[in-house]
Design a protein around this motif. Structure first.
Motif, PDB file in Angstrom:
ATOM      1  N   ASP A 118      24.038 -14.031  -6.878  1.00  0.00           N
ATOM      2  CA  ASP A 118      23.211 -13.500  -7.970  1.00  0.00           C
ATOM      3  C   ASP A 118      23.247 -11.979  -8.010  1.00  0.00           C
ATOM      4  O   ASP A 118      23.311 -11.379  -9.089  1.00  0.00           O
ATOM      5  CB  ASP A 118      21.768 -13.992  -7.832  1.00  0.00           C
ATOM      6  CG  ASP A 118      21.616 -15.475  -8.100  1.00  0.00           C
ATOM      7  OD1 ASP A 118      22.541 -16.051  -8.719  1.00  0.00           O
ATOM      8  OD2 ASP A 118      20.595 -16.046  -7.684  1.00  0.00           O
ATOM      9  N   LYS A 119      23.215 -11.341  -6.837  1.00  0.00           N
ATOM     10  CA  LYS A 119      23.271  -9.873  -6.793  1.00  0.00           C
ATOM     11  C   LYS A 119      24.614  -9.357  -7.288  1.00  0.00           C
ATOM     12  O   LYS A 119      24.673  -8.351  -7.999  1.00  0.00           O
ATOM     13  CB  LYS A 119      22.990  -9.371  -5.385  1.00  0.00           C
ATOM     14  CG  LYS A 119      21.553  -9.512  -4.990  1.00  0.00           C
ATOM     15  CD  LYS A 119      21.274  -8.796  -3.703  1.00  0.00           C
ATOM     16  CE  LYS A 119      19.825  -8.985  -3.353  1.00  0.00           C
ATOM     17  NZ  LYS A 119      19.059  -7.781  -3.472  1.00  0.00           N
ATOM     18  N   ILE A 120      25.691 -10.047  -6.946  1.00  0.00           N
ATOM     19  CA  ILE A 120      27.025  -9.627  -7.399  1.00  0.00           C
ATOM     20  C   ILE A 120      27.139  -9.818  -8.911  1.00  0.00           C
ATOM     21  O   ILE A 120      27.672  -8.958  -9.614  1.00  0.00           O
ATOM     22  CB  ILE A 120      28.117 -10.398  -6.636  1.00  0.00           C
ATOM     23  CG1 ILE A 120      28.153  -9.930  -5.185  1.00  0.00           C
ATOM     24  CG2 ILE A 120      29.484 -10.203  -7.287  1.00  0.00           C
ATOM     25  CD1 ILE A 120      29.061 -10.728  -4.291  1.00  0.00           C
ATOM     26  N   LYS A 121      26.626 -10.937  -9.435  1.00  0.00           N
ATOM     27  CA  LYS A 121      26.657 -11.160 -10.887  1.00  0.00           C
ATOM     28  C   LYS A 121      25.870 -10.084 -11.613  1.00  0.00           C
ATOM     29  O   LYS A 121      26.318  -9.563 -12.638  1.00  0.00           O
ATOM     30  CB  LYS A 121      26.059 -12.522 -11.227  1.00  0.00           C
ATOM     31  CG  LYS A 121      26.946 -13.688 -10.933  1.00  0.00           C
ATOM     32  CD  LYS A 121      26.227 -14.978 -11.277  1.00  0.00           C
ATOM     33  CE  LYS A 121      26.926 -16.170 -10.703  1.00  0.00           C
ATOM     34  NZ  LYS A 121      26.176 -17.410 -10.948  1.00  0.00           N
ATOM     35  N   LYS A 122      24.710  -9.743 -11.088  1.00  0.00           N
ATOM     36  CA  LYS A 122      23.882  -8.708 -11.705  1.00  0.00           C
ATOM     37  C   LYS A 122      24.607  -7.364 -11.683  1.00  0.00           C
ATOM     38  O   LYS A 122      24.593  -6.622 -12.669  1.00  0.00           O
ATOM     39  CB  LYS A 122      22.543  -8.595 -10.990  1.00  0.00           C
ATOM     40  CG  LYS A 122      21.573  -7.617 -11.622  1.00  0.00           C
ATOM     41  CD  LYS A 122      20.261  -7.618 -10.863  1.00  0.00           C
ATOM     42  CE  LYS A 122      19.249  -6.714 -11.497  1.00  0.00           C
ATOM     43  NZ  LYS A 122      19.511  -5.320 -11.344  1.00  0.00           N
ATOM     44  N   TYR A 123      25.257  -7.050 -10.578  1.00  0.00           N
ATOM     45  CA  TYR A 123      26.000  -5.795 -10.466  1.00  0.00           C
ATOM     46  C   TYR A 123      27.141  -5.747 -11.468  1.00  0.00           C
ATOM     47  O   TYR A 123      27.360  -4.725 -12.118  1.00  0.00           O
ATOM     48  CB  TYR A 123      26.522  -5.622  -9.039  1.00  0.00           C
ATOM     49  CG  TYR A 123      27.352  -4.399  -8.852  1.00  0.00           C
ATOM     50  CD1 TYR A 123      26.760  -3.153  -8.758  1.00  0.00           C
ATOM     51  CD2 TYR A 123      28.744  -4.478  -8.776  1.00  0.00           C
ATOM     52  CE1 TYR A 123      27.529  -2.017  -8.587  1.00  0.00           C
ATOM     53  CE2 TYR A 123      29.510  -3.359  -8.610  1.00  0.00           C
ATOM     54  CZ  TYR A 123      28.908  -2.122  -8.522  1.00  0.00           C
ATOM     55  OH  TYR A 123      29.666  -1.004  -8.356  1.00  0.00           O
ATOM     56  N   ILE A 124      27.864  -6.857 -11.619  1.00  0.00           N
ATOM     57  CA  ILE A 124      28.987  -6.889 -12.577  1.00  0.00           C
ATOM     58  C   ILE A 124      28.485  -6.787 -13.998  1.00  0.00           C
ATOM     59  O   ILE A 124      29.074  -6.070 -14.819  1.00  0.00           O
ATOM     60  CB  ILE A 124      29.809  -8.190 -12.360  1.00  0.00           C
ATOM     61  CG1 ILE A 124      30.541  -8.121 -11.022  1.00  0.00           C
ATOM     62  CG2 ILE A 124      30.793  -8.404 -13.499  1.00  0.00           C
ATOM     63  CD1 ILE A 124      31.231  -9.398 -10.636  1.00  0.00           C
ATOM     64  N   ASP A 135      25.670  -5.369 -15.020  1.00  0.00           N
ATOM     65  CA  ASP A 135      25.190  -4.001 -15.224  1.00  0.00           C
ATOM     66  C   ASP A 135      26.345  -3.013 -15.386  1.00  0.00           C
ATOM     67  O   ASP A 135      26.285  -2.084 -16.180  1.00  0.00           O
ATOM     68  CB  ASP A 135      24.299  -3.560 -14.059  1.00  0.00           C
ATOM     69  CG  ASP A 135      22.944  -4.265 -14.067  1.00  0.00           C
ATOM     70  OD1 ASP A 135      22.599  -4.860 -15.124  1.00  0.00           O
ATOM     71  OD2 ASP A 135      22.254  -4.219 -13.041  1.00  0.00           O
ATOM     72  N   ALA A 136      27.413  -3.235 -14.627  1.00  0.00           N
ATOM     73  CA  ALA A 136      28.578  -2.342 -14.731  1.00  0.00           C
ATOM     74  C   ALA A 136      29.295  -2.512 -16.066  1.00  0.00           C
ATOM     75  O   ALA A 136      29.765  -1.534 -16.644  1.00  0.00           O
ATOM     76  CB  ALA A 136      29.554  -2.614 -13.588  1.00  0.00           C
ATOM     77  N   SER A 137      29.339  -3.735 -16.582  1.00  0.00           N
ATOM     78  CA  SER A 137      30.003  -3.961 -17.867  1.00  0.00           C
ATOM     79  C   SER A 137      29.169  -3.439 -19.036  1.00  0.00           C
ATOM     80  O   SER A 137      29.714  -3.047 -20.062  1.00  0.00           O
ATOM     81  CB  SER A 137      30.320  -5.448 -18.059  1.00  0.00           C
ATOM     82  OG  SER A 137      29.136  -6.198 -18.176  1.00  0.00           O
ATOM     83  N   ARG A 159      27.365  -0.711 -18.945  1.00  0.00           N
ATOM     84  CA  ARG A 159      27.453   0.746 -18.931  1.00  0.00           C
ATOM     85  C   ARG A 159      28.718   1.243 -19.611  1.00  0.00           C
ATOM     86  O   ARG A 159      28.782   2.380 -20.013  1.00  0.00           O
ATOM     87  CB  ARG A 159      27.410   1.264 -17.513  1.00  0.00           C
ATOM     88  CG  ARG A 159      26.058   1.093 -16.876  1.00  0.00           C
ATOM     89  CD  ARG A 159      26.034   1.658 -15.497  1.00  0.00           C
ATOM     90  NE  ARG A 159      24.770   1.314 -14.846  1.00  0.00           N
ATOM     91  CZ  ARG A 159      24.542   1.486 -13.573  1.00  0.00           C
ATOM     92  NH1 ARG A 159      25.483   1.999 -12.797  1.00  0.00           N
ATOM     93  NH2 ARG A 159      23.390   1.157 -13.054  1.00  0.00           N
TER      94      ARG A 159
END
Length: 115
Positions: free
Chosen positions: A102-108, A110-112, A114
């Motif tokens: 879930d943390k990795i999905k959220k990071y990806i 959020d990065a997309s 931006r």
């Protein structure tokens, strides 16, 4: 057995074989514990499927315990705390991997957003 700290010039952590095998064994034991806890909830009659599911749980638990023990070594914890992290990683492999996913999905995501 002592866990050596990082070398000053590199990012390599050197582990003795006994420590690595102990971490893997504790993770595998945590996998067995996790399997037997979950087995009470879902009864299976076929021995082949039961053994297959047990081995899958052990492999996943060894992976998660290795990740948590590597994190504990990176933080500079004692050998006992590294073994505790490996055991907890073995028993709670599925929830830990779900949280990490879930943390990795959220990071990806959020990065997309931006870009």
């Amino acid at each position: 057995m002592a866990i050596p700290n990082q070398l000053p010039n590199t990012e390599v952590v050197l582990l003795e074989v006994e420590i690595l095998l102990t971490i893997i064994f504790v993770g595998a034991w945590g996998g067995f514990v996790s399997y037997f806890i979950g087995k009470e909830k879902a009864q299976q009659s076929d021995a082949h499927i039961s053994i297959s599911n047990c081995l899958k749980q052990v492999v996943i638990s060894c992976f998660t315990s290795f990740l948590l023990s590597a994190l504990a070594i990176e933080k500079g914890f004692s050998f006992n705390m590294v073994l505790l992290a490996a055991g907890l990683g073995g028993v709670f492999a599925a929830p830990i991997l779900k949280i990490l996913g879930d943390k990795i999905k959220k990071y990806i995501i959020d990065a997309s957003l931006r870009e």
